[in-house]
Scaffold this motif. Structure first.
Motif, short mmCIF file in Angstrom:
data_model
loop_
_atom_site.label_atom_id
_atom_site.label_comp_id
_atom_site.label_asym_id
_atom_site.label_seq_id
_atom_site.Cartn_x
_atom_site.Cartn_y
_atom_site.Cartn_z
N GLY A 270 0.86 -1.13 -0.15
CA GLY A 270 -0.05 0.09 0.02
C GLY A 270 0.88 1.19 -0.09
N GLU A 271 2.05 1.13 -0.03
CA GLU A 271 2.97 2.52 -0.15
C GLU A 271 3.26 3.13 -1.18
N THR A 272 3.23 4.38 -1.27
CA THR A 272 3.49 5.09 -2.40
C THR A 272 4.56 6.38 -1.97
N ALA A 273 4.79 6.78 -1.04
CA ALA A 273 5.31 7.84 -0.60
C ALA A 273 7.11 7.43 -1.07
N PRO A 274 7.44 6.51 -0.53
CA PRO A 274 8.87 6.03 -0.69
C PRO A 274 9.13 5.98 -2.38
N LEU A 275 8.35 5.31 -3.17
CA LEU A 275 8.49 5.15 -4.52
C LEU A 275 8.38 6.51 -5.13
N LEU A 276 7.90 7.53 -4.63
CA LEU A 276 8.03 8.92 -5.33
C LEU A 276 9.38 9.31 -5.61
N MET A 277 10.31 9.26 -4.35
CA MET A 277 11.58 9.43 -4.48
C MET A 277 12.50 8.63 -5.81
N ILE A 278 11.97 7.59 -5.98
CA ILE A 278 12.84 6.78 -6.81
C ILE A 278 12.15 6.68 -8.24
N GLY A 279 11.28 7.51 -8.41
CA GLY A 279 10.74 7.60 -9.83
C GLY A 279 9.79 6.61 -10.28
N MET A 280 9.05 6.09 -9.40
CA MET A 280 7.95 4.84 -9.51
C MET A 280 6.63 5.52 -9.65
N VAL A 281 6.40 7.11 -9.46
CA VAL A 281 5.21 7.42 -9.84
C VAL A 281 5.19 8.35 -10.96
N ALA A 282 4.76 7.31 -11.91
CA ALA A 282 5.01 7.62 -13.35
C ALA A 282 3.88 7.14 -14.15
N PHE A 283 4.00 7.81 -15.40
CA PHE A 283 2.94 7.17 -16.39
C PHE A 283 3.70 6.20 -17.32
N ILE A 284 3.16 4.89 -17.04
CA ILE A 284 3.99 3.68 -17.70
C ILE A 284 2.75 2.94 -18.33
N VAL A 285 3.16 2.95 -19.85
CA VAL A 285 2.03 2.19 -20.56
C VAL A 285 2.30 0.76 -20.76
N ASP A 286 3.57 0.59 -21.11
CA ASP A 286 3.87 -0.78 -21.45
C ASP A 286 3.88 -1.78 -19.76
N VAL A 287 3.44 -3.05 -20.13
CA VAL A 287 3.38 -3.76 -18.82
C VAL A 287 4.65 -4.37 -18.71
N PRO A 288 5.44 -3.98 -17.45
CA PRO A 288 6.65 -4.59 -16.98
C PRO A 288 6.74 -6.10 -16.99
N HIS A 289 8.02 -6.65 -17.73
CA HIS A 289 8.22 -8.08 -17.84
C HIS A 289 9.32 -8.48 -17.13
N SER A 290 10.27 -7.46 -16.54
CA SER A 290 11.44 -7.83 -15.45
C SER A 290 11.50 -7.02 -14.56
N PHE A 291 12.35 -7.22 -13.72
CA PHE A 291 12.54 -6.46 -12.39
C PHE A 291 13.34 -5.09 -12.75
N SER A 292 13.88 -5.06 -14.01
CA SER A 292 14.69 -3.73 -14.33
C SER A 292 13.70 -2.71 -15.33
N ASP A 293 12.47 -3.42 -15.54
CA ASP A 293 11.53 -2.38 -16.61
C ASP A 293 11.17 -1.40 -15.72
N PRO A 294 10.64 -0.09 -16.46
CA PRO A 294 10.05 0.75 -15.78
C PRO A 294 8.70 0.30 -15.39
N ALA A 295 8.47 0.57 -13.87
CA ALA A 295 7.31 0.12 -13.55
C ALA A 295 6.52 0.99 -12.50
N THR A 296 5.19 0.78 -12.18
CA THR A 296 4.50 1.57 -11.15
C THR A 296 3.85 0.51 -10.31
N VAL A 297 3.41 1.02 -9.17
CA VAL A 297 2.72 0.14 -8.38
C VAL A 297 0.76 0.37 -8.38
#
Lengths: 415, 351
Positions: free
Chosen positions: A339-366
């Motif tokens: 349920g966390e968002t705040a720590p992810l903000l700083m590392i760039g996971m609060v982002a518009f991402i269209v492609d569904v991630p397929h690996s651990f290094s793909d850009p992703a959001t939660v």
């Protein structure tokens, strides 16, 4: 005895009052819960349905060049199919408005179909295509019919067309598969939570894989091996302290260490998982220590007494007995991480991402980030999607907490 | 039980090693964008279209706010920094200097269109007719003394009627963005500064003591008249619905989507409509930009094509899909000039 009897009525009253307070507290919290769930479900359940329109699409061989299927103009096929339904519409402006009844995603669907099956070219197909978000909102009653035309996003003419389609049985609300299969989108009718769910999954896998072994190892060492001195006291105070730190601090730490120092990719679920590991570790350590402590000393002494080594005592007896409690703690920690968002903000996971991630290094959001982003979007159709995404998140949390309760009940030993 | 424990431990160790070996240190194959939350919906729409119609991956966009975006954008020239930053105001000189210091020397500036800032209230209340001076007097922390003279006093106005007798006697309560937002910057610049300059003695201050001028004009009252409502404008719209006497400040796209719930106030004689903002008749509008790091073009695949998509007529044109999303298109010549810059990637020169 008389003195006791004098005060008895008063004491009973006091007890009743005490019980009443407790009951009132529970009723109040239940009421809030019902209010919250009620408002979310009442807003969100409609998002699981989506308005679709039945079109007779003619896959025109003239428009589709077999050698160049990727670049053909599929939007014109869609527009043509709508115009066939309304032969009386003639002006260019009206034709444009007519085309706006259908989502821009329809053209991409046709493209996919044709590329997968080129034999469709030259045939007529009856297809259900996704309607534009405004049509959807109107069909669901979120856009009122009885206000002046300038105040709504659907024009009078479009309403007439929608009514006509509905009367012909060509406009129906069907189950919204897009919502579960697509990534994010700026078009509400094409937006889905798949990307966010996958991102959450990758992030949690990293968190679980790191936090559980490290947390358990730390707890075992602190509880079974560490001497009791000033240093271990200091560590204990720090662990308890970390459990109460606001999560954004872990995000800042992640930014400094994982991104700037270790040069890991920005927005990747790997980094998100690492940051959330730091956040959940204290919770897991504390829960694991508590469950190690609750194993009765007699077990330890008996094992040692029949000649088991310290390691055998721990791995054969204490750890298995403490494991249910550890797992419960871990699952609750994971649920918090989900349920966390705040720590992810700083590392760039609060982002518009269209492609569904397929690996651990793909850009992703939660998931919670997706909810936050949708809640902020101006399009009205995102309101119901926000609530629907919250429902999905709550459902997953419910499953996780349910699993925690199940594990506890199944494996717990009472002494 | 013991077996479960061991398998769990083994599985998690394996996963941990798998996770840590997938560190991607090589180049990036998708465009990374940061910046303004106001430009975000437009950039996202373009990015999505671009991802669907080209062979490239869909770009990633973070809404960090204009200032936050500039900071990340100017942090360096390596591929671990963003390629493009979106901005709801022009890049500042200090930001360009920070960029140059970190090796980002060539930056291409593209002006994509306009956004109107509206001052709205609930449909349940009567529409307001305001001037920028009214808004300044209602919202500033310090205002010229109502008794006259060149003295500043703490804002004494409680209702709109106190500010201007022609306005209704509603309590002054305005929900608006917090200071980190570009919308707030634009609002203070376009409305507050302007309203404040209607007083000659404050205008004179601009020349003599710019810092003081800024403090007087741009500091909003903190006694409850102006309520910072974060960055969630949907929340402001909801609040206006429940309290019809209040006003709210947000971007035009939110008014556009909620035309049945809220109405834009007339400011200095014109109401915020698509046409009025496009023609410049509605004064509270600002240009939107994006900035491209030239050094990344050719290194990160697809930047040229993304810019081409954004600056194509089907995107930012009068009938383009961005207009649908609430972007106010720039006049044709301006679009042409900016498309030219975007095509040739001509770096901007700071004046």
């Amino acid at each position: 005895m008389d003195r006791v009897n004098v005060g008895l009525a008063k004491r009973y009253r006091k007890e009743r009052r005490f019980r009443l307070f407790g009951l009132a507290a529970i009723i109040a919290s239940l009421l809030f819960l019902v209010l919250l769930l009620g408002s979310i479900t009442s807003k969100g359940w409609t998002a699981f349905q989506q308005t679709q329109i039945l079109l007779d699409v003619y896959f025109d061989p003239l428009a589709l060049d077999v050698k160049n299927l990727a670049t053909a103009n599929y939007a014109s096929l869609v527009n043509h199919a709508v115009q066939v339904l309304f032969p009386q519409v003639e002006s260019r402006e009206d034709k444009r408005r007519l085309g706006k009844l259908i989502s821009s995603g329809a053209a991409f669907d046709l493209q996919k179909m044709v590329i997968n099956n080129p034999e469709l070219i030259g045939t007529n197909q009856a297809l259900w295509v996704v309607a534009k978000d405004e049509v959807d909102m109107f069909a669901k009653g979120y856009i009122p019919r009885n206000v002046p035309e300038s105040e709504r996003r659907v024009s009078d003419k479009q309403i007439a067309w929608i009514d006509q389609l509905a009367a012909a049985g060509r406009l129906k609300k069907r189950f919204n598969t897009t919502f579960f299969q697509a990534g994010d989108s700026r078009e509400p009718e094409l937006a889905g939570i798949r990307g966010a769910v996958m991102g959450s999954m990758f992030t949690l896998i990293v968190t679980l894989a790191l936090a559980f072994p490290i947390g358990v190892a730390a707890a075992v060492y602190l509880e079974e091996f560490a001497p009791k001195n000033r240093w271990t006291d200091l560590i204990e105070v720090n662990v308890n302290n970390l459990a109460a730190i606001p999560s954004i601090v872990f995000g800042l730490l992640g930014l400094a260490v994982f991104l700037n120092f270790m040069n890991l990719p920005r927005s990747a679920s790997l980094v998100g998982g690492l940051v959330l590991t730091l956040m959940t570790l204290p919770t897991i350590i504390i829960a694991s220590r508590a469950s190690l402590k609750s194993v009765p000393p007699s077990i330890r002494e008996a094992a040692l007494g029949i000649g088991a080594s310290k390691m055998q005592t721990i791995s054969h007896h204490i750890l298995p007995l403490a494991l249910p409690g550890m797992m419960t703690g871990t699952i609750i920690g994971m649920a918090r991480a989900l349920g966390e968002t705040a720590p992810l903000l700083m590392i760039g996971m609060v982002a518009f991402i269209v492609d569904v991630p397929h690996s651990f290094s793909d850009p992703a959001t939660v998931l919670p980030v997706q909810i936050y982003l949708w809640a902020d979007s101006p399009e009205r159709a995102f309101v119901e999607r926000t609530s629907a995404a919250i429902m999905v998140l709550l459902f997953i949390l419910l499953l996780m907490n349910g699993a925690a309760v199940f594990l506890r009940n199944k494996f717990e030993r009472r002494w | 039980m013991q077996k479960i424990g061991y398998t769990l431990a083994a599985a998690s160790l394996m996963l941990a090693s798998a996770a840590t070996t997938t560190m991607a240190t090589e180049g990036r194959d998708y465009i990374s964008m940061v910046g303004s939350g106001t430009v975000y919906p437009f950039a996202a729409a373009v990015a999505e279209q671009f991802g669907k119609t080209s062979k490239f991956k869909t770009p990633k966009i973070e809404a960090t706010g204009t200032g936050g975006g500039m900071k990340l954008f100017c942090a360096g020239a390596g591929v671990d920094t963003p390629d493009i930053t979106n901005a709801s105001r022009q890049m500042k000189k200090s930001e360009m200097e920070a960029c140059e210091k970190n090796g980002v020397t060539e930056v291409v500036e593209v002006r994509v269109g306009y956004d109107g800032i509206v001052f709205a209230n609930s449909k349940k209340a009567a529409p307001m007719q305001l001037s920028r001076k009214d808004i300044y007097l209602a919202l500033a922390k310090q205002v010229p003394s109502p008794a006259g003279g060149d003295k500043l006093v703490a804002n004494p106005y409680k209702t709109w009627k106190d500010v201007n007798p022609a306005l209704p006697a509603n309590k002054i309560e305005v929900f608006g963005p917090a200071p980190i937002s570009g919308t707030r910057d634009a609002f203070t610049e376009l409305v507050m500064d302007n309203g404040c300059e209607t007083f000659p003695f404050i205008k004179a201050m601009e020349k003599s003591d710019a810092k003081q001028f800024k403090a007087v004009c741009q500091t909003l009252r903190e006694d409850g008249g102006y309520v910072e409502a974060g960055d969630n404008y949907n929340l402001i719209v909801q609040k206006l619905e429940t309290s019809p006497a209040s006003m709210g400040i947000f971007g035009f796209s939110y008014l556009d989507q909620n035309g049945d719930k809220v109405q834009g106030s007339m400011i200095d004689g014109s109401i915020p409509t698509f046409e009025n903002i496009a023609s410049g008749k509605y004064v509270v509008s600002r240009p939107l930009f994006f900035y491209v790091k030239k050094a990344h073009v050719g290194v990160v695949p697809g930047i040229n094509e993304y810019i081409a998509e954004f600056t194509s007529d089907r995107a930012w044109g009068k009938e383009g899909y961005l207009a649908e999303k609430g972007l106010i298109p720039a006049p044709a010549e301006e679009r042409k000039a900016n498309a030219e810059i975007a095509k040739s990637l001509k770096p901007m020169v700071m004046k």
